[in-house]
Write a protein that holds these residues in place. Structure first.
Motif, PDB file in Angstrom:
ATOM      1  N   ALA A 142      12.039  -1.816   1.500  1.00  0.00           N
ATOM      2  CA  ALA A 142      11.243  -0.947   2.369  1.00  0.00           C
ATOM      3  C   ALA A 142      10.829  -1.656   3.654  1.00  0.00           C
ATOM      4  CB  ALA A 142       9.991  -0.467   1.636  1.00  0.00           C
ATOM      5  N   ALA A 143      10.701  -0.877   4.710  1.00  0.00           N
ATOM      6  CA  ALA A 143      10.159  -1.396   5.969  1.00  0.00           C
ATOM      7  C   ALA A 143       8.638  -1.451   5.857  1.00  0.00           C
ATOM      8  CB  ALA A 143      10.564  -0.482   7.122  1.00  0.00           C
ATOM      9  N   VAL A 144       8.046  -2.442   6.498  1.00  0.00           N
ATOM     10  CA  VAL A 144       6.594  -2.561   6.503  1.00  0.00           C
ATOM     11  C   VAL A 144       6.004  -1.426   7.343  1.00  0.00           C
ATOM     12  CG1 VAL A 144       4.648  -4.000   7.245  1.00  0.00           C
ATOM     13  CG2 VAL A 144       6.635  -5.054   6.173  1.00  0.00           C
ATOM     14  N   GLN A 145       4.988  -0.793   6.802  1.00  0.00           N
ATOM     15  CA  GLN A 145       4.249   0.243   7.534  1.00  0.00           C
ATOM     16  C   GLN A 145       2.795  -0.192   7.628  1.00  0.00           C
ATOM     17  OE1 GLN A 145       4.795   3.898   5.369  1.00  0.00           O
ATOM     18  NE2 GLN A 145       6.947   4.037   5.889  1.00  0.00           N
ATOM     19  N   HIS A 146       2.081   0.332   8.613  1.00  0.00           N
ATOM     20  CA  HIS A 146       0.687  -0.056   8.804  1.00  0.00           C
ATOM     21  C   HIS A 146      -0.248   1.141   8.629  1.00  0.00           C
ATOM     22  CE1 HIS A 146       1.565  -4.121  10.221  1.00  0.00           C
ATOM     23  NE2 HIS A 146       2.656  -3.566  10.748  1.00  0.00           N
ATOM     24  N   GLY A 147      -1.421   0.861   8.123  1.00  0.00           N
ATOM     25  CA  GLY A 147      -2.474   1.856   7.978  1.00  0.00           C
ATOM     26  C   GLY A 147      -3.816   1.172   8.177  1.00  0.00           C
ATOM     27  N   LYS A 148      -4.870   1.930   8.259  1.00  0.00           N
ATOM     28  CA  LYS A 148      -6.215   1.386   8.455  1.00  0.00           C
ATOM     29  C   LYS A 148      -6.799   0.920   7.121  1.00  0.00           C
ATOM     30  CE  LYS A 148      -6.477   2.729  12.803  1.00  0.00           C
ATOM     31  NZ  LYS A 148      -6.148   1.779  13.814  1.00  0.00           N
ATOM     32  N   ALA A 149      -7.522  -0.192   7.158  1.00  0.00           N
ATOM     33  CA  ALA A 149      -8.156  -0.724   5.946  1.00  0.00           C
ATOM     34  C   ALA A 149      -9.062   0.322   5.304  1.00  0.00           C
ATOM     35  CB  ALA A 149      -8.949  -1.988   6.281  1.00  0.00           C
ATOM     36  N   LYS A 150      -9.828   1.040   6.125  1.00  0.00           N
ATOM     37  CA  LYS A 150     -10.759   2.040   5.578  1.00  0.00           C
ATOM     38  C   LYS A 150     -10.013   3.159   4.853  1.00  0.00           C
ATOM     39  CE  LYS A 150     -11.043   4.785   9.810  1.00  0.00           C
ATOM     40  NZ  LYS A 150     -11.907   5.267  10.882  1.00  0.00           N
ATOM     41  N   ASP A 151      -8.853   3.547   5.370  1.00  0.00           N
ATOM     42  CA  ASP A 151      -8.086   4.624   4.746  1.00  0.00           C
ATOM     43  C   ASP A 151      -7.480   4.185   3.418  1.00  0.00           C
ATOM     44  OD1 ASP A 151      -8.719   6.299   6.865  1.00  0.00           O
ATOM     45  OD2 ASP A 151      -6.874   5.828   7.961  1.00  0.00           O
ATOM     46  N   LEU A 152      -7.001   2.941   3.365  1.00  0.00           N
ATOM     47  CA  LEU A 152      -6.441   2.438   2.110  1.00  0.00           C
ATOM     48  C   LEU A 152      -7.510   2.375   1.025  1.00  0.00           C
ATOM     49  CD1 LEU A 152      -4.067  -0.393   3.356  1.00  0.00           C
ATOM     50  CD2 LEU A 152      -3.485   1.933   2.688  1.00  0.00           C
ATOM     51  N   LEU A 153      -8.702   1.916   1.381  1.00  0.00           N
ATOM     52  CA  LEU A 153      -9.780   1.872   0.384  1.00  0.00           C
ATOM     53  C   LEU A 153     -10.164   3.270  -0.067  1.00  0.00           C
ATOM     54  CD1 LEU A 153     -12.105  -0.998   1.634  1.00  0.00           C
ATOM     55  CD2 LEU A 153     -10.766  -0.927  -0.474  1.00  0.00           C
ATOM     56  N   ARG A 154     -10.274   4.198   0.852  1.00  0.00           N
ATOM     57  CA  ARG A 154     -10.645   5.568   0.475  1.00  0.00           C
ATOM     58  C   ARG A 154      -9.584   6.197  -0.412  1.00  0.00           C
ATOM     59  NH1 ARG A 154     -11.411   8.647   5.745  1.00  0.00           N
ATOM     60  NH2 ARG A 154     -11.844  10.370   4.352  1.00  0.00           N
ATOM     61  N   ALA A 155      -8.306   6.053  -0.040  1.00  0.00           N
ATOM     62  CA  ALA A 155      -7.228   6.681  -0.801  1.00  0.00           C
ATOM     63  C   ALA A 155      -7.070   6.059  -2.189  1.00  0.00           C
ATOM     64  CB  ALA A 155      -5.913   6.588  -0.033  1.00  0.00           C
ATOM     65  N   SER A 156      -7.415   4.785  -2.312  1.00  0.00           N
ATOM     66  CA  SER A 156      -7.299   4.109  -3.602  1.00  0.00           C
ATOM     67  C   SER A 156      -8.521   4.343  -4.486  1.00  0.00           C
ATOM     68  CB  SER A 156      -7.110   2.605  -3.404  1.00  0.00           C
ATOM     69  OG  SER A 156      -8.294   2.021  -2.870  1.00  0.00           O
ATOM     70  N   ARG A 157      -9.598   4.797  -3.876  1.00  0.00           N
ATOM     71  CA  ARG A 157     -10.875   5.008  -4.581  1.00  0.00           C
ATOM     72  C   ARG A 157     -11.447   3.716  -5.149  1.00  0.00           C
ATOM     73  NH1 ARG A 157      -8.813  10.130  -7.829  1.00  0.00           N
ATOM     74  NH2 ARG A 157      -8.410  11.499  -6.081  1.00  0.00           N
ATOM     75  N   LEU A 158     -11.087   2.599  -4.543  1.00  0.00           N
ATOM     76  CA  LEU A 158     -11.625   1.312  -4.956  1.00  0.00           C
ATOM     77  C   LEU A 158     -12.842   0.977  -4.120  1.00  0.00           C
ATOM     78  CD1 LEU A 158      -8.285  -0.687  -5.286  1.00  0.00           C
ATOM     79  CD2 LEU A 158      -9.746   0.125  -7.157  1.00  0.00           C
ATOM     80  N   VAL A 159     -13.736   0.198  -4.685  1.00  0.00           N
ATOM     81  CA  VAL A 159     -14.924  -0.230  -3.954  1.00  0.00           C
ATOM     82  C   VAL A 159     -14.563  -1.408  -3.061  1.00  0.00           C
ATOM     83  CG1 VAL A 159     -16.522   0.573  -5.736  1.00  0.00           C
ATOM     84  CG2 VAL A 159     -15.704  -1.781  -5.791  1.00  0.00           C
ATOM     85  N   LEU A 160     -15.284  -1.540  -1.980  1.00  0.00           N
ATOM     86  CA  LEU A 160     -15.117  -2.681  -1.091  1.00  0.00           C
ATOM     87  C   LEU A 160     -15.740  -3.898  -1.764  1.00  0.00           C
ATOM     88  CD1 LEU A 160     -14.458  -3.965   1.682  1.00  0.00           C
ATOM     89  CD2 LEU A 160     -16.733  -3.179   2.432  1.00  0.00           C
ATOM     90  N   LEU A 161     -14.929  -4.923  -1.991  1.00  0.00           N
ATOM     91  CA  LEU A 161     -15.451  -6.161  -2.552  1.00  0.00           C
ATOM     92  C   LEU A 161     -16.258  -6.885  -1.479  1.00  0.00           C
ATOM     93  CD1 LEU A 161     -12.250  -7.387  -4.422  1.00  0.00           C
ATOM     94  CD2 LEU A 161     -14.311  -6.383  -5.438  1.00  0.00           C
ATOM     95  N   PRO A 162     -17.303  -7.621  -1.874  1.00  0.00           N
ATOM     96  CA  PRO A 162     -18.134  -8.304  -0.882  1.00  0.00           C
ATOM     97  C   PRO A 162     -17.382  -9.439  -0.187  1.00  0.00           C
ATOM     98  CG  PRO A 162     -18.784  -8.935  -3.105  1.00  0.00           C
ATOM     99  CD  PRO A 162     -17.767  -7.840  -3.246  1.00  0.00           C
ATOM    100  N   ALA A 163     -17.822  -9.752   1.011  1.00  0.00           N
ATOM    101  CA  ALA A 163     -17.184 -10.807   1.799  1.00  0.00           C
ATOM    102  C   ALA A 163     -17.287 -12.164   1.118  1.00  0.00           C
ATOM    103  CB  ALA A 163     -17.792 -10.861   3.193  1.00  0.00           C
ATOM    104  N   ASP A 164     -18.265 -12.342   0.242  1.00  0.00           N
ATOM    105  CA  ASP A 164     -18.407 -13.627  -0.439  1.00  0.00           C
ATOM    106  C   ASP A 164     -17.636 -13.701  -1.765  1.00  0.00           C
ATOM    107  OD1 ASP A 164     -20.068 -11.996  -1.951  1.00  0.00           O
ATOM    108  OD2 ASP A 164     -21.836 -13.282  -1.776  1.00  0.00           O
TER     109      ASP A 164
END
Length: 120
Positions: free
Chosen positions: A44-66
């Motif tokens: 597959a060719a690499v495609q790009h998307g926004k970090a916020k959209d990937l998190l929303r579509a995956s329904r995963l929580v944002l892990l903390p920066a630490d």
């Protein structure tokens, strides 16, 4: 308004990302499907998307920066080192199935911490 940092991405995933993704997916799918997905990612060719959209579509929580792994990826971003692309399995809206981040969840979270609109 938060600044969005430019993140450098490799042209293809690291070799160890495929077995890591297959290991995760082995909890969700049979071996034949996983083999087909790995083959598709490899061509597959690499495609790009926004970090916020990937998190929303995956329904995963944002892990903390630490978080240990997120912090490592943030350090790579700030050092301008390229990250390995994320390996995804598209969700299915009609069947209410979320996007699967098969490999790269920590990289998505690190990217989001650098700016929700960063391209992944």
């Amino acid at each position: 308004m938060a600044k969005t940092r430019t993140i450098r991405w490799k042209n293809e995933p690291d070799a160890h990302d495929y077995p890591a993704a297959a290991s995760y997916l082995s909890l969700l799918a049979n071996d034949a499907l996983i083999e087909r997905l790995v083959a598709q990612w490899q061509s597959a060719a690499v495609q790009h998307g926004k970090a916020k959209d990937l998190l929303r579509a995956s329904r995963l929580v944002l892990l903390p920066a630490d978080d240990q792994e997120v912090a490592k990826d943030i350090a790579k971003i700030r050092a301008k080192l390229p990250l390995s692309p994320i390996l995804l399995v598209r969700g299915d809206l009609a069947h209410v199935l979320p996007l699967q981040i098969a490999d790269g969840y920590h990289r998505v979270c690190a990217s989001y911490h650098e700016g929700a609109n960063t391209n992944v």
